[in-house]
Structures are given as C-alpha cells and as structure tokens.
Design a protein around this motif. Structure first.
Motif, PDB file in Angstrom:
ATOM      1  N   LEU A   1      44.837  34.655  45.245  1.00 55.84           N
ATOM      2  CA  LEU A   1      44.540  36.318  44.506  1.00 55.84           C
ATOM      3  C   LEU A   1      45.538  36.592  43.656  1.00 55.84           C
ATOM      4  O   LEU A   1      46.442  36.232  43.507  1.00 55.84           O
ATOM      5  CB  LEU A   1      44.516  37.362  45.908  1.00 55.84           C
ATOM      6  N   ASP A   2      44.496  36.805  42.266  1.00 52.12           N
ATOM      7  CA  ASP A   2      45.335  37.083  40.747  1.00 52.12           C
ATOM      8  C   ASP A   2      45.373  38.999  40.760  1.00 52.12           C
ATOM      9  O   ASP A   2      44.822  39.122  40.766  1.00 52.12           O
ATOM     10  CB  ASP A   2      44.465  36.601  39.974  1.00 52.12           C
ATOM     11  N   HIS A   3      46.810  39.318  41.188  1.00 50.08           N
ATOM     12  CA  HIS A   3      47.339  40.256  40.788  1.00 50.08           C
ATOM     13  C   HIS A   3      45.623  40.589  39.597  1.00 50.08           C
ATOM     14  O   HIS A   3      46.107  42.681  39.918  1.00 50.08           O
ATOM     15  CB  HIS A   3      48.422  41.277  41.416  1.00 50.08           C
ATOM     16  N   ARG A   4      46.089  40.221  38.317  1.00 49.06           N
ATOM     17  CA  ARG A   4      45.515  40.995  37.140  1.00 49.06           C
ATOM     18  C   ARG A   4      43.975  41.219  36.803  1.00 49.06           C
ATOM     19  O   ARG A   4      43.817  41.552  36.396  1.00 49.06           O
ATOM     20  CB  ARG A   4      46.302  39.616  36.155  1.00 49.06           C
ATOM     21  N   ASN A   5      43.303  40.864  38.692  1.00 46.69           N
ATOM     22  CA  ASN A   5      42.050  40.871  37.674  1.00 46.69           C
ATOM     23  C   ASN A   5      41.831  42.623  39.020  1.00 46.69           C
ATOM     24  O   ASN A   5      42.587  42.845  39.872  1.00 46.69           O
ATOM     25  CB  ASN A   5      41.225  39.670  39.598  1.00 46.69           C
ATOM     26  N   PRO A   6      41.070  43.358  37.943  1.00 46.59           N
ATOM     27  CA  PRO A   6      40.826  45.131  38.066  1.00 46.59           C
ATOM     28  C   PRO A   6      40.401  44.495  39.948  1.00 46.59           C
ATOM     29  O   PRO A   6      40.204  45.986  39.969  1.00 46.59           O
ATOM     30  CB  PRO A   6      39.911  45.352  37.071  1.00 46.59           C
ATOM     31  N   LEU A   7      39.593  44.053  40.274  1.00 48.96           N
ATOM     32  CA  LEU A   7      38.883  44.346  41.465  1.00 48.96           C
ATOM     33  C   LEU A   7      40.173  43.928  42.337  1.00 48.96           C
ATOM     34  O   LEU A   7      39.785  43.546  44.294  1.00 48.96           O
ATOM     35  CB  LEU A   7      38.217  43.222  41.712  1.00 48.96           C
ATOM     36  N   VAL A   8      41.334  43.170  42.303  1.00 48.53           N
ATOM     37  CA  VAL A   8      42.566  42.390  43.632  1.00 48.53           C
ATOM     38  C   VAL A   8      43.386  44.145  43.402  1.00 48.53           C
ATOM     39  O   VAL A   8      43.960  44.870  42.099  1.00 48.53           O
ATOM     40  CB  VAL A   8      43.168  42.049  42.782  1.00 48.53           C
ATOM     41  N   PHE A   9      43.471  44.831  45.267  1.00 41.76           N
ATOM     42  CA  PHE A   9      44.615  45.816  44.702  1.00 41.76           C
ATOM     43  C   PHE A   9      45.414  45.400  45.818  1.00 41.76           C
ATOM     44  O   PHE A   9      45.734  44.613  47.001  1.00 41.76           O
ATOM     45  CB  PHE A   9      43.508  46.716  45.964  1.00 41.76           C
ATOM     46  N   ASP A  10      46.653  46.131  45.737  1.00 38.80           N
ATOM     47  CA  ASP A  10      47.939  45.887  46.494  1.00 38.80           C
ATOM     48  C   ASP A  10      48.653  46.438  46.846  1.00 38.80           C
ATOM     49  O   ASP A  10      48.107  47.965  46.877  1.00 38.80           O
ATOM     50  CB  ASP A  10      49.229  45.899  45.563  1.00 38.80           C
ATOM     51  N   THR A  11      48.577  46.104  48.470  1.00 40.03           N
ATOM     52  CA  THR A  11      48.790  46.911  49.572  1.00 40.03           C
ATOM     53  C   THR A  11      50.408  47.019  50.036  1.00 40.03           C
ATOM     54  O   THR A  11      50.979  47.750  51.434  1.00 40.03           O
ATOM     55  CB  THR A  11      47.883  46.449  51.316  1.00 40.03           C
ATOM     56  N   HIS A  12      51.226  46.773  49.370  1.00 37.92           N
ATOM     57  CA  HIS A  12      52.911  46.669  49.851  1.00 37.92           C
ATOM     58  C   HIS A  12      53.790  48.168  50.074  1.00 37.92           C
ATOM     59  O   HIS A  12      54.175  48.516  50.619  1.00 37.92           O
ATOM     60  CB  HIS A  12      53.389  45.758  48.667  1.00 37.92           C
ATOM     61  N   GLU A  13      52.728  49.405  49.086  1.00 38.31           N
ATOM     62  CA  GLU A  13      53.665  50.460  49.099  1.00 38.31           C
ATOM     63  C   GLU A  13      52.717  51.127  50.523  1.00 38.31           C
ATOM     64  O   GLU A  13      53.279  51.606  50.731  1.00 38.31           O
ATOM     65  CB  GLU A  13      52.577  51.335  47.773  1.00 38.31           C
TER      66      GLU A  13
END
Length: 214
Positions: A7-19
């Motif tokens: 997955l490309d983190h720059r894609n606006p529909l890709v979200f990060d759950t690390h937090e």
C-alpha cells in the motif's frame, strides 16, 4: 480480499494505524478531504464526478483482531433524471463501518499457529498491511448503497411525453388529441371516396365544356 503487494501511504485513501498500536480500546478520530476517484457511484446512472471533493470523517478503534473503522463520506453527486432525462445534483451522505483485520491474527485476535487453509474466507476480509489500510473499496460500496438506483429531479416529475418527447413539467397542459384507431381506417376511406367523387365531378364538367365548344 487478498493482501495487496504494497500500500502507498501517499494515496489519500490509505490510512495509518501505527498511532493506535495494538492496544484494544484505543481510538483515533480523523477528518480528511480527498478528490473522488474515478467511477465513484453507479456507472451510467449517478455518481460523484472524478476529482470532486469528498469529505471523510473517521473513527478508528483498536480491537483484538484488528481495527474497526466507522465513518461518513459527504459529497455532491451528479446524474440524470430517469423520467425527464434532465441533469440533477444531490447531496450525498454515506455511512459505513468495516473491520480491517491483522493478517497474523484469527477471529479472536490470537496469533495464528499456522496459515489458514480456507482461502475463500480471506477473500471477504480486509486487512491491515504494515500498519496501513485502504479505504477505497469500503467507500465505493458505501456510496453505491447510499445513491438512488433510479434518481429523479423531483418526486412528482411527470417525465416526457410518450408521443413527442416534450418535457411535461414545462407544459402541464401538454396533450395530443387521441384518435380511435377503429375510426382512423373509416376516416381514410371517407377521404378516398371524397377524392374519387371530386375526380368524377371534374371529369363530368370537362365533358360538358367539350360539348358546348362543339
């Protein structure tokens, strides 16, 4: 759903759950405005134009087996009235909720001892990959469900005239005189007889004129 290669983190529909981490009960709220992807809606009927703004409001909740995503998408959809074929626009609000699973956990959140043998079961699941998830398939499903399958410009739209195609809302008194097909043939026959009588009369008058000239 099979795991994507990356997955490309720059894609606006890709979200990060690390937090969030993998701490059950942890929550995170996000808002984001994105450009609508291509073909977002019911193709050929109504949808959000490509590049139009879509407002996303999300709540991410960490659970044992993954991350539960609850959200709302707001946008303006465009289409065509199915009755009168005029362009129309409507405000769209689509709600959704989806579980994104950790690929290394079973349905109870426990680490898998062995890879699952049932590949068909994974086809219906969405996964977190390297702490990221792709919201696009969820958004597409939610938008399609929120849109009308047969959009109309107004609930009482009268549509088009079946005979000439005129838009009836523009001319409420529009109508055509109905002709009974049972009488149409007789009217045609009467017209033929009248034409024949006229021809006979013209012929008779021509004969009289010839006699008078002699």
């Amino acid at each position: 759903m099979a795991l994507n290669a990356r997955l490309d983190h720059r894609n606006p529909l890709v979200f990060d759950t690390h937090e969030l981490g993998r701490r059950p009960g942890a929550q995170q709220r996000l808002t984001r405005e994105i450009d609508a992807p291509k073909d977002l809606g019911i193709q050929g009927v109504i949808g959000v134009p490509e590049g139009a703004p879509v407002e996303l409001g999300l709540r991410l909740e960490s659970v044992m087996e993954g991350v539960l995503v609850t959200g709302t998408a707001r946008a303006r959809a465009k289409g065509e009235c199915v009755r009168c074929l005029e362009p129309l626009e409507l405000e769209l609000e689509a709600d959704f909720q989806e579980m994104f699973s950790y690929p290394d956990a079973d349905d109870r959140g426990r680490p898998k001892a062995e890879p699952a043998d049932d590949a068909e079961e994974d086809e219906d699941r969405l996964f977190i990959e390297d702490g990221l998830f792709d919201l696009e398939p969820v958004l597409r499903d939610a938008v399609v469900l929120a849109l009308p399958m047969q959009p109309v410009c107004q609930d009482d739209c009268p549509g088009l005239c079946s005979e000439c195609g005129a838009r009836l809302a523009d001319d409420p008194d529009h109508h055509h005189d109905a002709v009974d097909i049972r009488w149409a043939a007789l009217q045609g026959l009467a017209g033929s007889l009248e034409d024949g009588e006229k021809d006979e009369m013209s012929g008779a008058e021509a004969g009289v004129d010839e006699k008078q000239e002699k």
